[in-house]
Each structure stands twice: as structure tokens, then as C-alpha cells.
Design an enzyme around this catalytic site. Structure first.
Site, mmCIF file in Angstrom:
data_model
loop_
_atom_site.group_PDB
_atom_site.id
_atom_site.type_symbol
_atom_site.label_atom_id
_atom_site.label_comp_id
_atom_site.label_asym_id
_atom_site.label_seq_id
_atom_site.Cartn_x
_atom_site.Cartn_y
_atom_site.Cartn_z
ATOM 1 N N GLU A 62 15.046 -34.966 25.104
ATOM 2 C CA GLU A 62 16.109 -36.172 25.063
ATOM 3 C C GLU A 62 15.370 -37.278 24.304
ATOM 4 O O GLU A 62 16.219 -37.913 23.448
ATOM 5 C CB GLU A 62 16.466 -36.506 26.362
ATOM 6 C CG GLU A 62 17.105 -35.476 27.414
ATOM 7 C CD GLU A 62 16.309 -34.633 28.144
ATOM 8 O OE1 GLU A 62 15.081 -34.421 27.727
ATOM 9 O OE2 GLU A 62 16.642 -34.321 29.254
ATOM 10 N N TRP A 191 -22.055 -19.271 20.651
ATOM 11 C CA TRP A 191 -20.707 -19.720 19.746
ATOM 12 C C TRP A 191 -19.980 -18.377 19.224
ATOM 13 O O TRP A 191 -20.722 -17.732 18.431
ATOM 14 C CB TRP A 191 -20.710 -20.477 18.535
ATOM 15 C CG TRP A 191 -21.574 -21.761 18.915
ATOM 16 C CD1 TRP A 191 -22.861 -22.394 18.628
ATOM 17 C CD2 TRP A 191 -20.939 -22.534 20.208
ATOM 18 N NE1 TRP A 191 -23.058 -23.330 19.369
ATOM 19 C CE2 TRP A 191 -22.088 -23.792 20.452
ATOM 20 C CE3 TRP A 191 -19.917 -23.064 20.984
ATOM 21 C CZ2 TRP A 191 -21.981 -24.788 20.983
ATOM 22 C CZ3 TRP A 191 -19.823 -24.058 21.806
ATOM 23 C CH2 TRP A 191 -20.787 -24.943 22.108
ATOM 24 N N THR A 217 -22.385 -20.739 34.014
ATOM 25 C CA THR A 217 -22.473 -21.156 32.590
ATOM 26 C C THR A 217 -22.824 -22.527 32.336
ATOM 27 O O THR A 217 -23.590 -22.692 31.458
ATOM 28 C CB THR A 217 -20.679 -21.534 32.285
ATOM 29 O OG1 THR A 217 -20.164 -20.447 32.419
ATOM 30 C CG2 THR A 217 -20.293 -22.246 30.999
ATOM 31 N N ASP A 221 -25.650 -22.444 29.536
ATOM 32 C CA ASP A 221 -25.168 -23.130 28.253
ATOM 33 C C ASP A 221 -25.533 -24.498 28.331
ATOM 34 O O ASP A 221 -25.286 -25.322 27.172
ATOM 35 C CB ASP A 221 -23.645 -22.870 27.947
ATOM 36 C CG ASP A 221 -23.339 -21.450 27.563
ATOM 37 O OD1 ASP A 221 -24.238 -20.589 27.228
ATOM 38 O OD2 ASP A 221 -22.186 -21.174 27.584
ATOM 39 N N GLY A 323 -17.802 -18.262 32.391
ATOM 40 C CA GLY A 323 -18.121 -16.997 32.003
ATOM 41 C C GLY A 323 -17.635 -15.787 32.825
ATOM 42 O O GLY A 323 -16.535 -15.973 33.556
HETATM 43 N N1 LIG Z 1 -16.922 -16.819 25.554
HETATM 44 C C1 LIG Z 1 -16.855 -17.638 26.469
HETATM 45 O O1 LIG Z 1 -15.731 -18.310 26.488
HETATM 46 C C2 LIG Z 1 -17.718 -18.333 27.732
HETATM 47 C C3 LIG Z 1 -17.400 -19.457 28.387
HETATM 48 C C4 LIG Z 1 -18.316 -19.524 29.336
HETATM 49 C C5 LIG Z 1 -19.432 -19.128 29.559
HETATM 50 N N2 LIG Z 1 -19.594 -18.131 28.613
HETATM 51 C C6 LIG Z 1 -21.145 -17.384 28.788
HETATM 52 O O2 LIG Z 1 -21.085 -16.737 29.997
HETATM 53 C C7 LIG Z 1 -22.416 -16.572 30.413
HETATM 54 C C8 LIG Z 1 -22.522 -17.150 32.068
HETATM 55 O O3 LIG Z 1 -21.756 -16.208 32.514
HETATM 56 P P1 LIG Z 1 -21.656 -16.116 34.462
HETATM 57 O O4 LIG Z 1 -20.738 -14.860 34.523
HETATM 58 O O5 LIG Z 1 -23.124 -15.943 34.786
HETATM 59 O O6 LIG Z 1 -21.184 -17.440 34.622
HETATM 60 P P2 LIG Z 1 -19.721 -18.163 35.428
HETATM 61 O O7 LIG Z 1 -18.819 -17.144 35.602
HETATM 62 O O8 LIG Z 1 -19.472 -19.314 34.444
HETATM 63 O O9 LIG Z 1 -20.481 -18.356 36.700
HETATM 64 C C9 LIG Z 1 -20.769 -17.531 37.815
HETATM 65 C C10 LIG Z 1 -21.017 -18.249 39.118
HETATM 66 O O10 LIG Z 1 -20.246 -18.919 39.714
HETATM 67 C C11 LIG Z 1 -20.314 -19.139 41.034
HETATM 68 N N3 LIG Z 1 -19.215 -18.871 41.920
HETATM 69 C C12 LIG Z 1 -18.985 -19.559 43.067
HETATM 70 N N4 LIG Z 1 -17.747 -19.303 43.580
HETATM 71 C C13 LIG Z 1 -17.415 -18.220 42.837
HETATM 72 C C14 LIG Z 1 -16.532 -17.318 42.990
HETATM 73 N N5 LIG Z 1 -15.502 -17.322 44.168
HETATM 74 N N6 LIG Z 1 -16.367 -15.893 42.271
HETATM 75 C C15 LIG Z 1 -17.308 -16.081 41.154
HETATM 76 N N7 LIG Z 1 -18.508 -16.926 41.176
HETATM 77 C C16 LIG Z 1 -18.295 -17.854 41.823
HETATM 78 C C17 LIG Z 1 -21.420 -17.914 41.358
HETATM 79 O O11 LIG Z 1 -22.630 -18.505 41.578
HETATM 80 P P3 LIG Z 1 -23.129 -19.107 42.953
HETATM 81 O O12 LIG Z 1 -23.133 -17.810 43.719
HETATM 82 O O13 LIG Z 1 -24.425 -19.628 42.887
HETATM 83 O O14 LIG Z 1 -21.908 -19.891 43.278
HETATM 84 C C18 LIG Z 1 -21.399 -17.014 39.986
HETATM 85 O O15 LIG Z 1 -22.681 -16.456 39.865
HETATM 86 C C19 LIG Z 1 -23.118 -17.235 29.428
HETATM 87 O O16 LIG Z 1 -24.012 -16.518 28.718
HETATM 88 C C20 LIG Z 1 -22.301 -18.149 28.835
HETATM 89 O O17 LIG Z 1 -22.688 -18.519 27.484
HETATM 90 C C21 LIG Z 1 -18.802 -17.580 27.701
#
Ligand SMILES: NC(=O)c1ccc[n+]([C@@H]2O[C@H](COP(=O)([O-])OP(=O)(O)OC[C@H]3O[C@@H](n4cnc5c(N)ncnc54)[C@H](OP(=O)(O)O)[C@@H]3O)[C@@H](O)[C@H]2O)c1
Length: 385
Positions: A62, A191, A217, A221, A323
Site C-alpha cells: 500500500e 569458494w 564450518t 573456513d 556445512g
Molecule cells: N558450500 C557451502 O555452502 C558451505 C557452507 C559452509 C561450509 N561448507 C563447507 O563444509 C565443510 C564443513 O562441514 P561440516 O559438516 O563439518 O560443518 P558444519 O555442518 O558446519 O558443522 C557440523 C558440526 O556442527 C555441530 N553440531 C551441533 N549440533 C548439531 C546437530 N544437531 N546436528 C549436526 N551437527 C551439529 C557438530 O559438531 P559438535 O558435535 O562438536 O557440536 C557437527 O560436527 C567445510 O569444508 C566448509 O568449507 C560449505
């Protein structure tokens, strides 16, 4: 002839409302969880201004239509009708109430196609307009919310109102094989998407109340999760790290002062009860607020409790930038309402692929577009309409 809401041809009004609804739908991913709304100001049956709710927290349709009418040069005294695809709001939210703007405009006739389904608003705005002496007409069945803004019906559904949780947007970049980490020799191993998509992320960050990521993450990163132009830097989102065991390094870039021209919200680290007290104190000293969240099978933070906490803190629109581990958990939990999937022009990659999830996902109102050399898909999840 003096055109009024009563004398205007219903077919003409109907097709105008249809057109407004259709156009308003283009902004669905920008405004959700708000509804898509379009409005038009008329003078003697001619449209003198059209407007849409285009961005979350931004002016309502609006207000936009009234501004365009003002710029049209048609004298305000000639404006007789405003047509809106949804009942005008009567309360102050992120913007002042539209009912007041309509009353101030001197317009005497209001046509709407749908009442606000929210029980605390339903009919209230229209009653206020009628009480002030305006003629109000509801053209039911045109431009239905089920068609134009099904996401809004999800947002105001009883179950959601009773147990509030934020509108969750998951955004990720992936390679052509659905992997979220590029091969080591591409984009410094970090990236996947191009400059245009990265700029769009800044715009998106500026329009959410909080960002959520996992400690994986942060460790991989070392991101700042700040807001940089072209994103507006006035209200940077809170940065929430899901970190069950407080593994976030105290020298993480999250704790650095934002660079000139950038801004960054407070850092909040969520951990399991009974986490290491020394780490807790050190992270607090580094600048974080620590919040305890109940665990799921005593290993991971319980996402239901994370979502309830976010809502309690007033975070209504939240961006998940994480991640594959946490992203998949969120996607499978049903807590994600909206996705932005950016597929970069990159082959191969590291880590698990989301390809299987994407194949099975019930994506609603999807929109495909290009952003530089990336392809972007936006869609809603979990809608029944
Ligand atoms: N392409 C993209 O858009 C993008 C974006 C971000 C990151 N990345 C890439 O992803 C990679 C990292 O991946 P990732 O899987 O290790 O990182 P993530 O998904 O960011 O973090 C995972 C961590 O979160 C914690 N967490 C806490 N509560 C959780 C729950 N309820 N469920 C799941 N996890 C929980 C856990 O660690 P704890 O058990 O210690 O709590 C788990 O290991 C890197 O290579 C990064 O570059 C890519």
C-alpha cells in the site's frame, strides 16, 4: 462519473487484483515469511500507482502504491480507491500500519481480495477503515493466499503460532555433483560460487535476524559471517554457532572487529549442558555469549530447542549457512522453510553430496535463475498447498 468501490466493474477489479497478486508473487523469496501483497491506487477507474511488498522488513504494498501515485502527478484529491490483495495491516510491525496511511491519503474506497488469516488481525484493519467512514469491499476467492502466498499460511498456522520457531532459510553452494566443498585446486578449496552470488549473499544476510552455522564450518573456513556492501550494514544478524563441546577457537575471525564499512552481529555459541568451564570462560572473554541447549541422544544439540530459543530471542527470519553435516540434519528435521541452492560451474568436490536429498525433496513454487556463471534455485519446503 464518481467511481467508487461499489460502482467499479467487478471484472475489472478482479483482473486487477489477479494481476497484482501474480506480480507480488515474484518477490516471494524476498518477503517470506511475510505474505506477497500487491496494491493499486485508482482515480476515476484509472490506475495511478501500483506497488508491491518487495523485501522483508521493507515498505508494504500500500505504501509503495501510494508513493507511485504521488509521483504520478495525478492530484491526491482525485484518488478514490485503493485495491489490495490482502487486508491492510492495522498494527505497527517493522513498519507503521497501512490502515493509517490509507486514512491519511483521503481515499474513500478500499477493495481487498482476502482477510488477514492471522486470528489476532482478521478483519481488524477493515473494521478500522469502516469505522472511519470508508467503503470497504471484500472480493473473496480472487488472489487466494493458497495460490499467492502458501508460505504465509504455513507461518500463521496454529501449530506454528502455538510453538513459535523462526522462518528458516537454508542457503548453500554446491558443485555440479552436489558437494559443498570444491576440489582443493578450485577457489582456494573454499569458494564454489562466483562473485555475483557472493554479493547476493551479502544482501540476504542483511535481511535476516540471525545466521546459524556449525562448528565444523568455523573450524574449516574460519568465516567472519559479517555483512558487507551491497548488503545494508545497519542491523547485522546475530551469529549463532552450534558447537556442542565448545571447540570454537578463541582466536577465530568471528571475534575480530569488523573491517571498515562492514558490520557483524553478536557471537552466540550454543553448547551442551556441562561443557568445559575453562573453555566457556575463555570464549566469553573472547566476546561470545554462551547458551546451553539440551542434547539429542547426549551427542548433538537438539534442533527443536535451538529453534525455540531463536524465536524467544525475537529472531524471526534466520539464515542457515553451514556445512553438509548440520545442513542435512536441518533439512531432515523439517525446520527449513525455504532454500537457496547455488550450483557453481565446478566439477567434482569433496565431502558428502546432497544430490539424493534434492531428488526426493518436495520443493514448492521453485524459481530457477542465473547469477553470473552459477545457477540458483530457490523454493519453499514443507508446504501443503
Ligand atoms: N558450500 C557451502 O555452502 C558451505 C557452507 C559452509 C561450509 N561448507 C563447507 O563444509 C565443510 C564443513 O562441514 P561440516 O559438516 O563439518 O560443518 P558444519 O555442518 O558446519 O558443522 C557440523 C558440526 O556442527 C555441530 N553440531 C551441533 N549440533 C548439531 C546437530 N544437531 N546436528 C549436526 N551437527 C551439529 C557438530 O559438531 P559438535 O558435535 O562438536 O557440536 C557437527 O560436527 C567445510 O569444508 C566448509 O568449507 C560449505
Amino acid at each position: 462519473m464518481n467511481m467508487t468501490a461499489q460502482t467499479l466493474n467487478p471484472e475489472v477489479l478482479g483482473s486487477l487484483l489477479d494481476r497484482l497478486g501474480h506480480e507480488a508473487g515474484r518477490f516471494r523469496f524476498e518477503v517470506a515469511p511475510n505474505p506477497c501483497v500487491g496494491a493499486a491506487v485508482l482515480a476515476a477507474g484509472e490506475v495511478v500507482g501500483m506497488g508491491y511488498h518487495e523485501t522483508y522488513g521493507g515498505p508494504h504494498a500500500e505504501i509503495q502504491a501510494l508513493a507511485v501515485a504521488r509521483a504520478s502527478g495525478v492530484p491526491q484529491a482525485d484518488w478514490d480507491t485503493i485495491a489490495v490483495t490482502l487486508e491492510p495491516c492495522s498494527t505497527t510491525g517493522k513498519t507503521p500500519p497501512c490502515v493509517k496511511a490509507i486514512l491519511d491519503s483521503g481515499i474513500q474506497n478500499v477493495v481487498v481480495s482476502q482477510l488477514d488469516p492471522n486470528p489476532s488481525h482478521e478483519g481488524r484493519g477493515l473494521r478500522m477503515l469502516e469505522d472511519a467512514g470508508l467503503t470497504v469491499r471484500v472480493m473473496d476467492g480472487i488472489c487466494r493466499l493458497e495460490d499467492v502466498s502458501p508460505h504465509f499460511l504455513r507461518w500463521v498456522a496454529n501449530e506454528r503460532v502455538r510453538r513459535p520457531r523462526p522462518w528458516m532459510i537454508a542457503k548453500w553452494a554446491q558443485t555440479m555433483t552436489g558437494q559443498m566443498t570444491p576440489p582443493a585446486d578450485v577457489g582456494e578449496g573454499r569458494w564454489i560460487s562466483g562473485q555475483e552470488s557472493l554479493m547476493e549473499v551479502q544482501l540476504l544476510r542483511a535481511k535476516v535476524d540471525a545466521l546459524v552455522t556449525g562448528v565444523g564450518t568455523v573450524l574449516a573456513d574460519n568465516p567472519r559471517l559479517s555483512v558487507r556492501p551491497p548488503g545494508r550494514t545497519e542491523h547485522p544478524p546475530a551469529r549463532i554457532i552450534l558447537d556442542s563441546w565448545l571447540r570454537t577457537p578463541t582466536d577465530a575471525r568471528l571475534f575480530e572487529e569488523p573491517a571498515e564499512g562492514e558490520s557483524a552481529g553478536p557471537v552466540i555459541i550454543m553448547c551442551l549442558p556441562g561443557s568445559n568451564a575453562v573453555r566457556w570462560r575463555a570464549l566469553e572473554q573472547a566476546g561470545a555469549r554462551i547458551v546451553e541447549i539440551r542434547g539429542e541422544d547426549r551427542k548433538r544439540l537438539r534442533l527443536l530447542d535451538v529453534q525455540s530459543w531463536l524465536a524467544r530471542e525475537g529472531h524471526s527470519r534466520v539464515l542457515l549457512e553451514t556445512g553438509p553435516t548440520l545442513l542435512r540434519r536441518y533439512l531432515e528435521s523439517g525446520f527449513v522453510d525455504q532454500v537457496r541452492m547455488i550450483t557453481g560451474n565446478v566439477r567434482g568436490g569433496e565431502g558428502p553430496s546432497l544430490a539424493d536429498w534434492i531428488q526426493e525433496a518436495k520443493l514448492k513454487q521453485p524459481m530457477m535463475r542465473e547469477s553470473g556463471s552459477d545457477s540458483v534455485m530457490e523454493a519453499f519446503l514443507g508446504l501443503e498447498f
